[in-house]
Design a protein around this motif. Structure first.
Motif, PDB file in Angstrom:
ATOM      1  N   ASP A 197       7.319  -5.491 -68.848  1.00 43.91           N
ATOM      2  CA  ASP A 197       6.028  -6.117 -69.137  1.00 43.91           C
ATOM      3  C   ASP A 197       4.982  -5.637 -68.414  1.00 43.91           C
ATOM      4  O   ASP A 197       5.487  -4.646 -67.471  1.00 43.91           O
ATOM      5  CB  ASP A 197       6.298  -7.530 -68.336  1.00 43.91           C
ATOM      6  CG  ASP A 197       7.290  -8.459 -68.723  1.00 43.91           C
ATOM      7  OD1 ASP A 197       7.444  -8.480 -69.996  1.00 43.91           O
ATOM      8  OD2 ASP A 197       8.295  -8.619 -67.820  1.00 43.91           O
ATOM      9  N   MET A 252      -1.117 -12.977 -67.891  1.00 39.06           N
ATOM     10  CA  MET A 252       0.338 -12.813 -68.578  1.00 39.06           C
ATOM     11  C   MET A 252       0.803 -14.011 -69.535  1.00 39.06           C
ATOM     12  O   MET A 252       1.366 -13.782 -70.623  1.00 39.06           O
ATOM     13  CB  MET A 252       1.368 -12.697 -67.338  1.00 39.06           C
ATOM     14  CG  MET A 252       2.803 -12.486 -67.637  1.00 39.06           C
ATOM     15  SD  MET A 252       3.015 -10.550 -68.456  1.00 39.06           S
ATOM     16  CE  MET A 252       3.049  -9.820 -66.787  1.00 39.06           C
ATOM     17  N   ALA A 253       0.107 -15.107 -69.179  1.00 48.32           N
ATOM     18  CA  ALA A 253       0.242 -16.258 -70.179  1.00 48.32           C
ATOM     19  C   ALA A 253      -0.462 -15.975 -71.441  1.00 48.32           C
ATOM     20  O   ALA A 253       0.012 -16.918 -72.345  1.00 48.32           O
ATOM     21  CB  ALA A 253       0.096 -17.540 -69.500  1.00 48.32           C
ATOM     22  N   ARG A 254      -1.453 -15.458 -71.294  1.00 45.02           N
ATOM     23  CA  ARG A 254      -2.764 -15.386 -72.635  1.00 45.02           C
ATOM     24  C   ARG A 254      -2.919 -13.924 -72.722  1.00 45.02           C
ATOM     25  O   ARG A 254      -3.858 -13.550 -72.384  1.00 45.02           O
ATOM     26  CB  ARG A 254      -3.832 -16.123 -72.200  1.00 45.02           C
ATOM     27  CG  ARG A 254      -3.695 -17.695 -71.863  1.00 45.02           C
ATOM     28  CD  ARG A 254      -4.776 -18.493 -71.513  1.00 45.02           C
ATOM     29  NE  ARG A 254      -4.636 -19.537 -70.681  1.00 45.02           N
ATOM     30  CZ  ARG A 254      -4.574 -20.666 -71.244  1.00 45.02           C
ATOM     31  NH1 ARG A 254      -4.519 -20.660 -72.723  1.00 45.02           N
ATOM     32  NH2 ARG A 254      -4.301 -21.717 -70.617  1.00 45.02           N
ATOM     33  N   PRO A 300       3.159  -9.159 -72.128  1.00 43.50           N
ATOM     34  CA  PRO A 300       4.396  -9.211 -71.920  1.00 43.50           C
ATOM     35  C   PRO A 300       5.283  -8.919 -73.146  1.00 43.50           C
ATOM     36  O   PRO A 300       4.799  -8.418 -74.046  1.00 43.50           O
ATOM     37  CB  PRO A 300       4.330 -10.996 -72.032  1.00 43.50           C
ATOM     38  CG  PRO A 300       3.232 -11.328 -72.572  1.00 43.50           C
ATOM     39  CD  PRO A 300       2.361 -10.159 -72.407  1.00 43.50           C
ATOM     40  N   VAL A 323      -3.679 -12.943 -62.309  1.00 40.23           N
ATOM     41  CA  VAL A 323      -2.613 -12.489 -63.047  1.00 40.23           C
ATOM     42  C   VAL A 323      -1.842 -13.314 -63.960  1.00 40.23           C
ATOM     43  O   VAL A 323      -1.197 -12.951 -65.007  1.00 40.23           O
ATOM     44  CB  VAL A 323      -1.608 -11.829 -61.936  1.00 40.23           C
ATOM     45  CG1 VAL A 323      -0.169 -11.127 -62.714  1.00 40.23           C
ATOM     46  CG2 VAL A 323      -2.406 -10.819 -61.104  1.00 40.23           C
ATOM     47  N   MET A 324      -1.744 -14.376 -63.483  1.00 39.32           N
ATOM     48  CA  MET A 324      -0.785 -15.391 -64.183  1.00 39.32           C
ATOM     49  C   MET A 324      -1.360 -15.619 -65.670  1.00 39.32           C
ATOM     50  O   MET A 324      -1.063 -15.800 -66.792  1.00 39.32           O
ATOM     51  CB  MET A 324      -0.445 -16.711 -63.564  1.00 39.32           C
ATOM     52  CG  MET A 324       0.363 -17.765 -64.315  1.00 39.32           C
ATOM     53  SD  MET A 324       0.828 -18.994 -63.427  1.00 39.32           S
ATOM     54  CE  MET A 324      -0.652 -20.050 -63.561  1.00 39.32           C
ATOM     55  N   GLU A 325      -2.706 -16.177 -65.520  1.00 41.81           N
ATOM     56  CA  GLU A 325      -3.562 -16.467 -66.722  1.00 41.81           C
ATOM     57  C   GLU A 325      -3.496 -15.170 -67.647  1.00 41.81           C
ATOM     58  O   GLU A 325      -3.366 -15.381 -68.956  1.00 41.81           O
ATOM     59  CB  GLU A 325      -4.917 -16.676 -66.495  1.00 41.81           C
ATOM     60  CG  GLU A 325      -5.370 -17.957 -65.974  1.00 41.81           C
ATOM     61  CD  GLU A 325      -4.840 -19.234 -66.913  1.00 41.81           C
ATOM     62  OE1 GLU A 325      -5.209 -18.945 -68.073  1.00 41.81           O
ATOM     63  OE2 GLU A 325      -4.837 -20.252 -66.447  1.00 41.81           O
ATOM     64  N   THR A 363      -0.711  -8.928 -54.016  1.00 40.43           N
ATOM     65  CA  THR A 363      -0.454 -10.390 -54.707  1.00 40.43           C
ATOM     66  C   THR A 363       1.348 -10.395 -54.976  1.00 40.43           C
ATOM     67  O   THR A 363       1.852 -11.445 -54.698  1.00 40.43           O
ATOM     68  CB  THR A 363      -0.782 -10.764 -55.801  1.00 40.43           C
ATOM     69  OG1 THR A 363      -2.491 -10.628 -55.548  1.00 40.43           O
ATOM     70  CG2 THR A 363      -0.677 -12.219 -56.292  1.00 40.43           C
ATOM     71  N   LEU A 364       1.595  -9.127 -55.575  1.00 38.63           N
ATOM     72  CA  LEU A 364       3.307  -9.333 -56.012  1.00 38.63           C
ATOM     73  C   LEU A 364       4.155  -8.424 -55.145  1.00 38.63           C
ATOM     74  O   LEU A 364       5.392  -8.633 -55.232  1.00 38.63           O
ATOM     75  CB  LEU A 364       3.211  -8.751 -57.678  1.00 38.63           C
ATOM     76  CG  LEU A 364       2.419  -9.816 -58.136  1.00 38.63           C
ATOM     77  CD1 LEU A 364       2.605  -9.135 -59.733  1.00 38.63           C
ATOM     78  CD2 LEU A 364       3.033 -11.104 -58.431  1.00 38.63           C
ATOM     79  N   SER A 383      -4.943 -14.145 -52.261  1.00 42.31           N
ATOM     80  CA  SER A 383      -3.693 -13.899 -53.253  1.00 42.31           C
ATOM     81  C   SER A 383      -3.304 -15.007 -53.869  1.00 42.31           C
ATOM     82  O   SER A 383      -3.057 -14.802 -55.255  1.00 42.31           O
ATOM     83  CB  SER A 383      -2.400 -13.769 -52.233  1.00 42.31           C
ATOM     84  OG  SER A 383      -1.971 -14.602 -51.551  1.00 42.31           O
ATOM     85  N   ALA A 384      -3.934 -16.391 -53.579  1.00 41.16           N
ATOM     86  CA  ALA A 384      -3.564 -17.515 -54.348  1.00 41.16           C
ATOM     87  C   ALA A 384      -4.441 -17.274 -55.853  1.00 41.16           C
ATOM     88  O   ALA A 384      -4.221 -17.581 -56.757  1.00 41.16           O
ATOM     89  CB  ALA A 384      -3.689 -18.919 -53.951  1.00 41.16           C
ATOM     90  N   HIS A 385      -5.744 -16.861 -55.439  1.00 37.18           N
ATOM     91  CA  HIS A 385      -6.997 -16.724 -56.604  1.00 37.18           C
ATOM     92  C   HIS A 385      -6.314 -15.454 -57.466  1.00 37.18           C
ATOM     93  O   HIS A 385      -6.453 -15.698 -58.571  1.00 37.18           O
ATOM     94  CB  HIS A 385      -7.985 -16.165 -56.130  1.00 37.18           C
ATOM     95  CG  HIS A 385      -8.569 -17.688 -55.524  1.00 37.18           C
ATOM     96  ND1 HIS A 385      -9.284 -18.589 -56.265  1.00 37.18           N
ATOM     97  CD2 HIS A 385      -8.832 -18.086 -54.250  1.00 37.18           C
ATOM     98  CE1 HIS A 385      -9.866 -19.583 -55.671  1.00 37.18           C
ATOM     99  NE2 HIS A 385      -9.659 -19.469 -54.384  1.00 37.18           N
ATOM    100  N   PHE A 415      -3.400 -14.306 -57.770  1.00 38.71           N
ATOM    101  CA  PHE A 415      -2.160 -14.471 -58.678  1.00 38.71           C
ATOM    102  C   PHE A 415      -2.384 -15.329 -59.932  1.00 38.71           C
ATOM    103  O   PHE A 415      -2.292 -15.252 -61.163  1.00 38.71           O
ATOM    104  CB  PHE A 415      -1.179 -15.578 -57.774  1.00 38.71           C
ATOM    105  CG  PHE A 415      -0.006 -15.692 -58.749  1.00 38.71           C
ATOM    106  CD1 PHE A 415       1.048 -14.871 -59.311  1.00 38.71           C
ATOM    107  CD2 PHE A 415       0.206 -17.124 -59.279  1.00 38.71           C
ATOM    108  CE1 PHE A 415       1.749 -15.210 -60.149  1.00 38.71           C
ATOM    109  CE2 PHE A 415       1.128 -17.688 -59.976  1.00 38.71           C
ATOM    110  CZ  PHE A 415       2.146 -16.711 -60.417  1.00 38.71           C
ATOM    111  N   ARG A 416      -3.559 -16.217 -59.898  1.00 35.74           N
ATOM    112  CA  ARG A 416      -4.120 -17.080 -60.983  1.00 35.74           C
ATOM    113  C   ARG A 416      -4.681 -15.968 -61.825  1.00 35.74           C
ATOM    114  O   ARG A 416      -4.302 -16.376 -63.270  1.00 35.74           O
ATOM    115  CB  ARG A 416      -5.003 -18.223 -60.543  1.00 35.74           C
ATOM    116  CG  ARG A 416      -4.163 -19.379 -60.056  1.00 35.74           C
ATOM    117  CD  ARG A 416      -3.378 -20.185 -60.877  1.00 35.74           C
ATOM    118  NE  ARG A 416      -4.159 -21.093 -61.548  1.00 35.74           N
ATOM    119  CZ  ARG A 416      -4.721 -22.263 -60.951  1.00 35.74           C
ATOM    120  NH1 ARG A 416      -4.338 -22.676 -59.817  1.00 35.74           N
ATOM    121  NH2 ARG A 416      -5.383 -23.013 -61.487  1.00 35.74           N
TER     122      ARG A 416
END
Lengths: 283, 362, 199
Positions: free
Chosen positions: C167, C28-30, C180, C24-26, C56-57, C17-19, C21-22
């Motif tokens: 989002d 959402m951030a980009r 987003p 998903v975060m990348e 993950t969420l 889930s850590a991988h 999430f990264r």
């Protein structure tokens, strides 16, 4: 430390923090409330940053921790050791090698690149807090985009001192919408906040807030046309590496009050020295 | 010649080693056992359980030992441990009406069903140092009688029969959980009580005392204070009914406070409530007074600007783990920020000086 | 309970889930970047990427709305077993799951409040492709980015609600992208040319 989960926090807590991070990225500069947990280190010592780091770290990360720009300050050492132990991550002091950097009070001098994450420890996330102590009021002010109080405060500084008398935790406006506290970084670092290639995440544990700046976000330090924002630092060269572009610590070196100035970013300074740069106080 | 200080890691390790040695103290003196702390410093253990929000006397005793008797440090150890525990569910609400009371007093009625039971209290001890305790000595057995059985009715119920006190209607809404959701204002009473029960004893006491001295006065009588054990039951879905999973000792304080009323509504006493883990009566009484002060709005009273009436002020500052962390963090290096202030002050002074020189020349 | 209800979760939840999430975060951030995401093998019609995002969420604290075909026994049973998320209607959801046509119209989802704009739904949209398409600008994007979107108007209307709004996470096979509420969406120049040529 097999009795604790990877990166210490339980999975449900991480999910809660991760959801807050995503909303923070979607609404740059807005403070997302999150149910901060009690961490095995005191509130005020980086628990917000630690929770954010714990929620983003993977075993393949390389982790760097700085406090006041330095990797070897005791609290930076303590946090780095915590994640070495609980997440088994590789650690580094080299800014460019790190994938996740947790920081207190500084942004590294070396520009960060895509693929990096900068995690700030935040004591008081609310930029309006010292003007209005009530959370219920400041939340309303953000919702109405009512930032007059902040401008009045800055302007009062100018009329009293001739300058804006805020030298750190200097408020910024994000994408023309939210006024945000960049954490107590010196205003010298404000220029690095905007258009940064890395993801910036801010964690305030005791105050239970997470906020974020996606890469390449527009961040403007508040100012006035006749009093433009000015990043400042001690007007010296680094005594060790001779740098003229880095933020400097001032050291008292003898009983007569003799001074010397050195880079606050220890990795930057050491890399320059290794590359042959020499300041006037270097051996 | 300046050399950057290195070796933070070793400094920390050495500090921890020294701390462990100091904790143990003189090794000629026998080491404290957890059982000794649990049995003989039980009020300290109770406070750690109450403010640590975890009912486990052995762990609280361990925390006190580890913290060298620093109560807030011990509470912190318990809190940090508590957050890592998985949650299996929530118990049924405990019924303090069936409490096996060790102590039960009312300041509002001379006698009442269930009686006044002083219990193991300091109240009427003369505060004279007992030098016999300095020497080892056996304690003579206290007189005892058979325990009362059956329920002990609450004093407020008697008032309620006459309609003399405000109703406290039964409410099945699950309370919010302060430890799982961020604190949000306005906070309802359930949330306020939850925050107060784990609030710092000293802070709560100070606030309660301030209401007695007129900062949001609410004329509290201790309607009833009871201390004793209650069963904890949990509904087991697989079984389809609740089973008793253990017992906890609680202190409950119900205050009867100044009455309200108007031309249309006859006067009625109001309530303050305190419920705390363990024998912790100073805290429970303080909690009831502060609870009552925070209720000014729902009872239609004036906000006189007293600190104890200000829910945001009280709830954001009552947690000693938050407070001590932030207070003590100013020990950490702040030289980057200080340097930026230093530069600014120097610049302002330079400019002020230049201006004075110019004015003198003109 | 069927075998594939119990299987297909993260074998090593903490690190997978850590991988995930990264990724998903990348995303959402980009906005516009397409990320790989691994670790989940949910039953159809959930894609592996969709499954990984949900694992993950989501948990017992996140009400989920299953739209259209996604609201089936297989998806419900799998999600209930692996996340414990309660199933709700669109107006109460924190996450909505479905194909675009089943998820629209967007007016029914919570968009947050002016004091708490974060209390808004995230829509996880299963797509038949993830490629270049519309032009994106805004936070997270250096100059412009591009992403295939099911339509433009809905996202443009969503942008006008900022800082409120929805989002979006787009999943397809083992990949995902995100959009987003802060992103400005416009027709790409190639799309515009194609349309001009067609008319």
């Amino acid at each position: 430390m097999t009795e604790y989960n990877f990166a210490y926090l339980d999975e449900q807590t991480k999910r809660m923090i991760r959801r807050a991070i995503l909303k923070g990225l979607a609404i740059p500069g807005y403070q997302v409330p999150f149910a901060s947990r009690e961490m095995p280190m005191p509130y005020g010592w980086g628990t917000g940053g630690v929770q954010v780091s714990a929620a983003v770290l993977t075993p393949s990360d390389t982790f760097k921790v700085i406090d006041q720009g330095a990797d070897d300050t005791t609290n930076a050492v303590s946090i780095r050791t915590f994640f070495q132990r609980t997440a088994g991550v590789a650690t580094t002091t080299a800014t460019s090698d790190a994938t996740v950097i947790q920081t207190r009070h500084r942004i590294p001098e070396e520009p960060l690149h895509e693929g990096q994450i900068l995690v700030y420890q935040v004591p008081i996330p609310e930029p309006l807090r010292f003007l209005e102590p009530r959370e219920s009021e400041t939340r309303k002010m953000h919702s109405l985009e009512e930032y007059g109080l902040m401008h009045v405060k800055l302007y009062e500084d100018i009329s009293r001192h001739g300058h804006i008398a805020t030298s750190y935790a200097y408020p910024v406006k994000v994408e023309g919408r939210y006024v945000m506290d960049p954490s107590p970084i010196p205003k010298f670092d404000n220029a690095k906040l905007g258009d940064m290639a890395a993801i910036q995440l801010f964690g305030a544990g005791r105050e239970q807030r997470i906020y974020a700046l996606p890469p390449y976000t527009q961040v403007v330090s508040l100012d006035f046309e006749d009093h433009p924002f000015e990043a400042s630092k001690a007007d010296h060269l680094c005594g060790m590496c001779g740098a003229n572009d880095s933020y400097l610590d001032e050291l008292i070196i003898d009983d007569l009050g003799g001074r010397m100035f050195v880079c606050s970013d220890t990795d930057y300074c050491e890399a320059r020295q290794a590359a042959g740069h020499k300041g006037k106080d270097a051996a | 010649m300046y050399v950057a200080v290195k070796g933070g890691e070793r400094a920390i390790e050495n500090a921890h080693a020294w701390l462990a040695e100091e904790r143990r103290g003189n090794t000629d003196v026998a080491e404290l056992s957890i059982a000794q702390i649990r049995e003989q410093l039980s009020l300290a253990v109770n406070r750690v359980m109450a403010e640590g929000s975890l009912y486990d006397p052995d762990l609280a005793a361990l925390a006190i030992k580890q913290a060298r008797g620093d109560m807030i440090e011990a509470i912190f150890l318990i809190r940090a441990y508590r957050t890592t525990l998985p949650r299996f569910g929530a118990s049924e609400p405990v019924d303090t009406g069936i409490m096996a009371c060790d102590r039960r007093i009312s300041a509002t009625f001379k006698d009442l069903p269930g009686g006044q039971v002083l219990g193991p209290t300091f109240d009427y001890t003369h505060r004279l140092l007992d030098f016999k305790l300095a020497a080892d000595g056996d304690v003579p057995k206290a007189p005892s009688r058979d325990a009362e059985t059956g329920t002990v009715p609450h004093v407020t119920e008697f008032l309620n029969r006459e309609g003399l006190i405000e109703e406290a209607p039964h409410n099945d809404t699950p309370p919010p959980d302060l430890t799982r959701e961020p604190l949000e204002m306005p906070a309802d009473r359930a949330l306020r009580l939850q925050a107060l029960t784990r609030a710092d004893e000293g802070f709560t006491l100070g606030l309660a005392y301030s209401t007695q001295r007129g900062y949001g006065r609410n004329h509290a009588f201790v309607g009833e204070l009871r201390i004793g054990s209650v069963p904890v039951e949990m509904d087991i879905p697989e079984l389809g009914f609740a089973v008793e999973i253990g017992e906890v000792t609680l202190t409950e304080c119900e205050t009867v406070n100044q009455f309200t009323g108007s031309k249309t509504e006859p006067p009625q006493f109001t309530r303050g409530y305190g419920l705390v883990f363990g024998q912790t009566e100073r805290k429970a009484i303080s909690m009831a007074l502060v609870d009552r002060a925070l209720r000014w709005e729902e009872l239609g009273e004036d906000n006189v600007g007293a600190p104890a009436q200000d829910a945001e002020f009280v709830l954001y500052h009552a947690d000693n783990i938050q407070a001590t962390g932030f207070l003590e963090h100013i020990k950490l290096p702040h030289y980057v920020d200080f340097q930026s202030e230093l530069e600014l002050v120097r610049k302002l002074r330079r400019e002020a000086g230049a201006q004075q020189v110019q004015e003198a020349a003109e | 309970m069927q075998a594939n209800t119990l299987s297909g979760g993260f074998a090593d939840p903490a690190t997978q889930s850590a991988h995930a999430f990264r990724s998903v975060m990348e995303a959402m951030a980009r906005p516009g970047t397409i990320q790989d995401i691994h670790g989940a093998a949910p039953p159809a019609p959930l894609s592996p990427a969709m499954g990984a995002v949900l694992l993950t969420l989501c948990d017992t604290e996140t009400p989920v709305y299953l739209a259209g075909d996604m609201d089936c026994d297989a998806a419900r049973a799998w999600l209930a077993f692996h996340t414990g998320a309660p199933f709700v209607g669109p107006a109460q959801c924190m996450f909505a799951v479905g194909k675009w046509d089943a998820l629209t119209p967007l007016e029914v989802y919570p968009i947050g409040t002016s004091e708490y704009p974060d209390r808004s739904a995230t829509l996880i949209v299963e797509c038949s492709e993830l490629a270049s398409g519309a032009t994106l600008t805004g936070p997270g994007i250096k100059e412009t980015a591009t992403l295939s979107l099911p339509e433009l108007e809905a996202f443009q209307a969503n942008r006008t609600l900022f800082p409120l709004g929805l989002d979006f996470i787009f999943t397809c096979g083992g990949r995902l992208a995100a959009l987003p509420r802060s992103a400005e969406v416009s027709r790409s120049s190639s799309q515009a040319r194609a349309q001009a040529g067609a008319s």
